[in-house]
Design a protein around this motif. Structure first.
Motif, PDB file in Angstrom:
ATOM      1  N   ILE A  82      51.795  43.127  40.481  1.00 47.68           N
ATOM      2  CA  ILE A  82      51.143  42.970  39.165  1.00 47.68           C
ATOM      3  C   ILE A  82      51.703  41.734  38.449  1.00 47.68           C
ATOM      4  O   ILE A  82      50.945  40.952  37.859  1.00 47.68           O
ATOM      5  CB  ILE A  82      51.353  44.248  38.315  1.00 47.68           C
ATOM      6  N   SER A  85      50.295  38.671  39.985  1.00 45.16           N
ATOM      7  CA  SER A  85      48.902  38.485  39.552  1.00 45.16           C
ATOM      8  C   SER A  85      48.840  37.905  38.132  1.00 45.16           C
ATOM      9  O   SER A  85      48.018  37.036  37.840  1.00 45.16           O
ATOM     10  CB  SER A  85      48.174  39.835  39.583  1.00 45.16           C
ATOM     11  N   TRP A  86      49.722  38.416  37.276  1.00 46.45           N
ATOM     12  CA  TRP A  86      49.777  37.913  35.901  1.00 46.45           C
ATOM     13  C   TRP A  86      50.163  36.433  35.897  1.00 46.45           C
ATOM     14  O   TRP A  86      49.574  35.622  35.175  1.00 46.45           O
ATOM     15  CB  TRP A  86      50.794  38.745  35.101  1.00 46.45           C
ATOM     16  N   ALA A  89      47.235  34.388  36.923  1.00 40.67           N
ATOM     17  CA  ALA A  89      46.262  34.288  35.823  1.00 40.67           C
ATOM     18  C   ALA A  89      46.735  33.281  34.777  1.00 40.67           C
ATOM     19  O   ALA A  89      45.944  32.504  34.232  1.00 40.67           O
ATOM     20  CB  ALA A  89      46.041  35.660  35.198  1.00 40.67           C
ATOM     21  N   ALA A 188      41.471  34.331  42.827  1.00 43.69           N
ATOM     22  CA  ALA A 188      40.643  35.534  42.994  1.00 43.69           C
ATOM     23  C   ALA A 188      41.074  36.310  44.240  1.00 43.69           C
ATOM     24  O   ALA A 188      41.156  37.549  44.215  1.00 43.69           O
ATOM     25  CB  ALA A 188      39.166  35.145  43.086  1.00 43.69           C
ATOM     26  N   HIS A 191      44.300  38.178  43.471  1.00 45.47           N
ATOM     27  CA  HIS A 191      44.062  39.353  42.616  1.00 45.47           C
ATOM     28  C   HIS A 191      43.466  40.501  43.431  1.00 45.47           C
ATOM     29  O   HIS A 191      43.732  41.667  43.151  1.00 45.47           O
ATOM     30  CB  HIS A 191      43.136  38.986  41.455  1.00 45.47           C
ATOM     31  N   MET A 192      42.664  40.159  44.454  1.00 43.23           N
ATOM     32  CA  MET A 192      42.094  41.193  45.327  1.00 43.23           C
ATOM     33  C   MET A 192      43.218  41.930  46.061  1.00 43.23           C
ATOM     34  O   MET A 192      43.195  43.161  46.196  1.00 43.23           O
ATOM     35  CB  MET A 192      41.117  40.542  46.324  1.00 43.23           C
ATOM     36  N   ASP A 194      46.235  42.354  45.022  1.00 46.46           N
ATOM     37  CA  ASP A 194      46.862  43.202  43.999  1.00 46.46           C
ATOM     38  C   ASP A 194      46.014  44.452  43.750  1.00 46.46           C
ATOM     39  O   ASP A 194      46.524  45.574  43.687  1.00 46.46           O
ATOM     40  CB  ASP A 194      47.007  42.369  42.716  1.00 46.46           C
ATOM     41  N   LEU A 195      44.697  44.246  43.650  1.00 40.20           N
ATOM     42  CA  LEU A 195      43.768  45.348  43.377  1.00 40.20           C
ATOM     43  C   LEU A 195      43.849  46.421  44.475  1.00 40.20           C
ATOM     44  O   LEU A 195      43.860  47.629  44.184  1.00 40.20           O
ATOM     45  CB  LEU A 195      42.338  44.790  43.281  1.00 40.20           C
ATOM     46  N   VAL A 196      43.929  45.991  45.712  1.00 40.06           N
ATOM     47  CA  VAL A 196      44.004  46.938  46.840  1.00 40.06           C
ATOM     48  C   VAL A 196      45.294  47.766  46.744  1.00 40.06           C
ATOM     49  O   VAL A 196      45.279  48.986  46.942  1.00 40.06           O
ATOM     50  CB  VAL A 196      43.924  46.177  48.181  1.00 40.06           C
TER      51      VAL A 196
ATOM     52  N   PHE B  49      42.419  39.536  34.816  1.00 35.63           N
ATOM     53  CA  PHE B  49      43.105  38.624  35.744  1.00 35.63           C
ATOM     54  C   PHE B  49      42.079  37.852  36.593  1.00 35.63           C
ATOM     55  O   PHE B  49      42.219  36.649  36.781  1.00 35.63           O
ATOM     56  CB  PHE B  49      44.065  39.392  36.657  1.00 35.63           C
ATOM     57  N   MET B  50      41.085  38.565  37.106  1.00 31.18           N
ATOM     58  CA  MET B  50      40.074  37.883  37.928  1.00 31.18           C
ATOM     59  C   MET B  50      39.087  37.096  37.068  1.00 31.18           C
ATOM     60  O   MET B  50      38.318  36.293  37.591  1.00 31.18           O
ATOM     61  CB  MET B  50      39.310  38.896  38.791  1.00 31.18           C
TER      62      MET B  50
END
Lengths: 208, 84
Positions: A82, A85-86, A89, A188, A191-192, A194-196, B49-50
């Motif tokens: 996380i 990812s931050w 961003a 992107a 972040h994917m 991270d999302l998983v 974020f995305m």
């Protein structure tokens, strides 16, 4: 003073406020990366469903084996991804909105450090499991745990390779406002990843 | 400053998820709480974020839709496991 100028004068205070960001019809970055992300997410969805329904066949085994997982390591790894990812961003914002390449490169370096921390901690976890004699053939739970987390592990490695390339390009001033397609596309993808993990951690380490 | 606020919320939600695991909570309530936290975290990553919060149309819905689909499948499978 005509009607138009009166209207302009009356609306002057409102025009001092920051303009609302304009909605866009396509996501940031190259559209191709988004189709790739969707394909990846579909594959992971199949993995998650397979794990959940396999668990339904033998809940006692999955709950007993889950007790051998290091939930602290899983939680720390979640925080690391996380945070990474931050940082990514923030890097995109520094470059795309403010044109600050050096700041963006620093944020990307911090993200790479967090991603590296994730890999190191996961290696420690794997080493502990292998030392305990656990392998893919031990039982269904460990087969899913090792294959699912290793599949994600490989994505983190690819994500770090991409972030490293972005870091080099950003350091050289290769991106800026209006020309940051590569940076946004790589961000992107990260972040994917991270999302998983945001799905994987509660599913495998927490839910029982 | 959506990015920074989301980061703080994500950390808090991660701590809550970890706590549910450490408490050994099981059953429908724990499952629902964990999945709601997962959905909230995923939504923040997707939108802030995305960068999909600023995108209109189906692109903004696709990834939260994926998250919801995964959560429903997991919930169904866990219910099936507890009923057998």
């Amino acid at each position: 003073m005509n009607a138009h100028s009166l209207d302009t004068t009356l609306s002057a205070p409102a025009s001092l406020a920051a303009p609302a960001p304009e909605a866009r019809s396509t996501p940031p970055g190259d559209l191709a990366i988004w189709f790739f992300i969707l394909a990846e997410l579909l594959v992971f969805a199949v993995f998650f469903a397979a794990y959940a329904f396999a668990r339904a066949q033998d809940v006692a085994l999955f709950n007993a084996m889950q007790d051998h997982l290091d939930r602290n390591a899983g939680g720390i790894n979640t925080v690391l991804l996380i945070t990474a990812s931050w940082c990514v961003a923030r890097a995109v914002r520094a470059v795309c909105e403010h044109g600050r390449s050096a700041t963006g490169a620093h944020w990307l370096a911090a993200a790479i450090a967090c991603g590296g921390g994730f890999l190191a901690l996961k290696c420690v976890e794997y080493a502990g499991k292998f030392a305990a004699g656990i392998s893919l053939s031990t039982n269904t739970f460990w087969m899913f745990y090792l294959s699912l987390t290793f599949f994600h592990f490989m994505h983190v490695i690819l994500g770090l390779v991409i972030l490293s390339i972005l870091w080099l390009q950003t350091r050289r001033g290769g991106y800026g406002p209006g020309h940051a397609n590569g940076l946004e596309s790589g961000a992107a993808y990260w972040h994917m990843v991270d999302l998983v993990w945001i799905v994987l951690f509660p599913l495998v380490y927490v839910m029982r | 400053m959506n990015t920074d606020r989301s980061f703080i919320v994500l950390l808090a939600a991660t701590a809550a998820t970890w706590f549910i695991g450490e408490s050994g909570a099981a059953g429908a309530a724990a499952m629902t709480a964990t999945l709601v936290l997962m959905l909230a975290k995923g939504r923040l990553v997707v939108l802030d974020f995305m960068g999909l919060r600023a995108v209109r149309g189906y692109w903004r819905l696709l990834l939260p839709g994926w998250l919801l689909f995964v959560a429903i499948v997991i919930a169904l499978a866990f219910r099936l496991g507890h009923s057998t």
